[in-house]
Design an enzyme around this catalytic site. Structure first.
Site, short mmCIF file in Angstrom:
data_model
loop_
_atom_site.label_atom_id
_atom_site.label_comp_id
_atom_site.label_asym_id
_atom_site.label_seq_id
_atom_site.Cartn_x
_atom_site.Cartn_y
_atom_site.Cartn_z
N GLY B 72 37.88 49.27 25.40
CA GLY B 72 36.42 49.13 25.36
C GLY B 72 35.90 48.64 24.02
O GLY B 72 34.86 49.09 23.55
N LEU B 73 36.65 47.69 23.42
CA LEU B 73 36.15 46.99 22.22
C LEU B 73 35.86 47.90 21.04
O LEU B 73 34.83 47.77 20.37
CB LEU B 73 34.88 46.19 22.56
N ASN B 128 34.45 36.17 23.62
CA ASN B 128 34.92 36.91 24.79
C ASN B 128 33.73 37.20 25.71
O ASN B 128 32.92 38.07 25.43
CB ASN B 128 35.55 38.23 24.31
N CYS B 131 35.40 40.56 28.84
CA CYS B 131 36.04 41.86 28.76
C CYS B 131 35.62 42.73 29.95
O CYS B 131 34.43 42.97 30.16
CB CYS B 131 35.70 42.58 27.48
N LYS B 166 36.40 32.53 25.95
CA LYS B 166 37.51 33.24 26.62
C LYS B 166 37.07 33.67 28.01
O LYS B 166 36.10 34.42 28.16
CB LYS B 166 37.93 34.45 25.78
N ILE B 192 44.03 33.70 30.40
CA ILE B 192 43.06 34.56 31.03
C ILE B 192 42.89 35.86 30.24
O ILE B 192 43.82 36.32 29.57
CB ILE B 192 43.50 34.94 32.49
N GLY B 244 48.40 35.37 28.97
CA GLY B 244 48.56 36.28 30.11
C GLY B 244 50.04 36.49 30.35
O GLY B 244 50.70 35.67 30.97
N GLY B 245 50.58 37.56 29.80
CA GLY B 245 51.97 37.93 30.05
C GLY B 245 53.02 37.10 29.35
O GLY B 245 54.20 37.22 29.66
N GLY B 266 49.86 38.58 24.01
CA GLY B 266 49.12 39.84 23.91
C GLY B 266 50.01 41.05 23.99
O GLY B 266 50.60 41.49 23.00
#
Lengths: 242, 303
Positions: B72-73, B128, B131, B166, B192, B244-245, B266
């Protein structure tokens, strides 16, 4: 923080759902109250486990089987090689102990008290230890602490062994200058309320990385936001907000 | 000798590897264990106008081949980021850094971007708008083409650095959102962000995350991310930062073949703090294996 490979040299059950593993590898920089983060085949996140002891290139951890990951750990064979992050967390501050420190461990919170106790004895202190469990078949390490020269009190909730009740029911038997504790949060809160000196609490939280990068395990304290994995897991009594 | 250099919105970077925002803090934890100047750049912790603690814990859950987060940032707010974090960052990182900005209103975005734009070390601003963790906030901008365009327009009006929007994958047509932000002057898009998901504890018979839902990341999302990059590459002309992954040099190359100019890494950083270093070290060998002389030449190569 160090990222090295350890070899499993011993893995045995020592109490109900409780296992002791001895791992051989680089133990430099590991302090009492810190934890290691272990990569287990088949699971994405590492498993953070508290350090029970480090001695002669060997790291001892004790863990409870609570989910699929720890179940796999319990079944690991001797010789298994494990990718481990070590030196995680702040650890206990031994300089605050005074002459008669009290160590209070409950269940899976007992292991970190062992290395701490050993080091305090080495510093010439006379620690007392209270170990709390649910029932007799869950009790472990009473003798190990006694061998270090500590006065040990064991409590069980159902009274099947030692003093009947919670760790706080043994407090009145002990005179202490400072305390260190680790265990489930309700126990920590009870220790907070019962204790008459300052002390240090080791907390647990679900973690992503274990080294301060993801902010997954943050908590609020009187001294600002802290990451349990990096700024903790040990918090001092004065900063805790329940 | 292989060439890993790419140009991202006019700035040349040594390699396309960029640790993703929220998995790399402000770099210090990683600078303790390797020289982070090895990276192309990195996207620092999502910054908002005001300080934020984020969501209540637990905010991490495991999944098959991945994880959910509902952080949550959490961040100290833009004033503290500029006053405290960036000077510290400058001591361990000497390249242009990617600033990551979030907001809860168009004014928030404009305020934070305008301030961060003035910082000399900031090379790009990644905005962003996606989120999935914040109630009533970020989600709505990224899932609606008009709102996404409105944020882009407001941010472009008050900044000079390249703006990378983003994007969230939690939409019906990600290409439509990409076209909308391109039309308002976005210099690039990154995608993503995490996929919305949840887990329930059988022992407690309750959601594991206190926030109930969280963002899914890790290798399990890679095929979804790759598909999104492919679709967006077909839809826009501005550069794409794929993520993404991504966990290996092979994954980076696959992303680039789908259309990414650079690639963010990430969750892999959280499992293996050396992940990005290893990817960069592996390029020479993997590129040779697949007969690739220059990474820049393979961008969109699978189309």
């Amino acid at each position: 923080m160090k990222n090295t490979v350890f070899e499993l040299i011993k893995n045995k059950q020592i109490a109900k759902n409780t296992y002791e593993s001895v791992l051989r590898g680089d133990i430099s920089d590991i302090k009492a109250g810190q934890f290691v983060n272990i990569k287990i085949d088949g699971f994405y996140l590492r498993r953070p486990i508290s350090v029970c002891n480090v001695e002669n290139e060997e790291l001892t951890i004790i863990y409870k089987v609570v989910g699929a990951g720890t179940k796999v750990m319990a079944e690991m064979k001797q010789g298994t090689r494990l990718n481990v992050l070590t030196g995680l967390g702040n650890g206990y501050d031994l300089s605050k102990s005074g002459e008669k420190p009290l160590l209070v461990g409950g269940g899976a919170g007992v292991p970190p008290m062992y290395l701490l106790c050993r080091q305090l004895v080495k510093l010439g202190k006379t620690p007392s230890v209270i170990l709390g469990f649910g029932s007799e078949n869950e009790v472990f390490y009473e003798e190990e602490f006694q061998k270090l020269g500590a006065k040990v009190y064991v409590t069980t909730v159902d009274g099947s062994y030692g003093i009947k009740g919670f760790v706080t029911d043994a407090f009145d038997k002990v005179e202490y200058t400072y305390f260190y504790t680790c265990g489930p949060e309700p126990m920590l809160k009870a220790v907070y309320d019962k204790s008459v000196t300052s002390g240090e609490f080791s907390f647990e939280e679900r973690m992503g990385c274990g080294f301060g990068a993801c902010m997954g395990c943050s908590c609020k304290t009187k001294y600002g936001n802290k990451r349990i994995c990096k700024d903790g897991p040990v918090l001092v009594k004065e900063e805790i907000i329940w | 000798m292989v060439n890993t250099k790419v140009k991202l919105c006019g700035i040349e970077i040594d390699n396309p590897v960029i640790p993703a925002s929220g998995t790399f803090g402000f770099g210090y934890e990683f600078a303790e264990i390797y020289d982070i100047n090895k990276l192309g750049t990195f996207s620092f912790k999502g910054t908002t106008k005001d300080p934020r603690f984020g969501n209540p814990t637990p905010r991490i859950a495991e999944t098959p081949m991945g994880m959910l987060n509902s952080v949550g940032l959490q961040n100290p707010g833009v004033d503290k980021v500029i006053a405290e974090e960036l000077p510290k960052l400058a001591k361990v990182f000497n390249k242009p850094v990617m600033a990551n900005v979030s907001g809860f209103s168009i004014d928030d975005y404009a305020y934070t971007c305008e301030r961060i734009d003035k910082e000399a070390q900031v090379g790009w601003i990644e905005v962003n708008i996606s989120c999935p963790n914040v109630h009533g906030g970020g989600m709505s901008f990224g899932t609606d083409a008009k709102n996404a365009a409105a944020v882009t327009k407001a941010v472009k009006a008050v900044t000079t650095k390249p703006i990378i929007i983003k994007l969230t994958p939690n939409v019906t047509d990600i290409a439509e959102i990409a076209r909308a932000v391109e039309s308002e002057g976005a210099d690039g898009v990154s995608l993503i962000n995490t996929l919305s998901g949840m887990r329930i504890s059988l022992a407690k018979k309750k959601p594991i995350l206190k926030n109930v839902t969280g963002g899914l990341s890790g290798p399990c999302v890679f095929p979804v991310a790759l598909r999104c990059v492919w679709q967006v590459y077909n839809a826009v002309k501005i550069p794409i930062v794929g993520m993404g992954g991504v966990s290996s040099a092979e994954d980076v190359i696959e992303m680039m073949l789908a259309g990414a100019t650079a690639v963010e890494v990430g969750a892999a950083n959280l499992i293996d703090p050396y992940a990005c270093k290893k990817i960069i070290d592996d390029f020479a060998q993997v590129m040779e294996k697949y007969h690739i002389n220059s990474l820049e030449e393979i961008i969109g190569g699978a189309h």
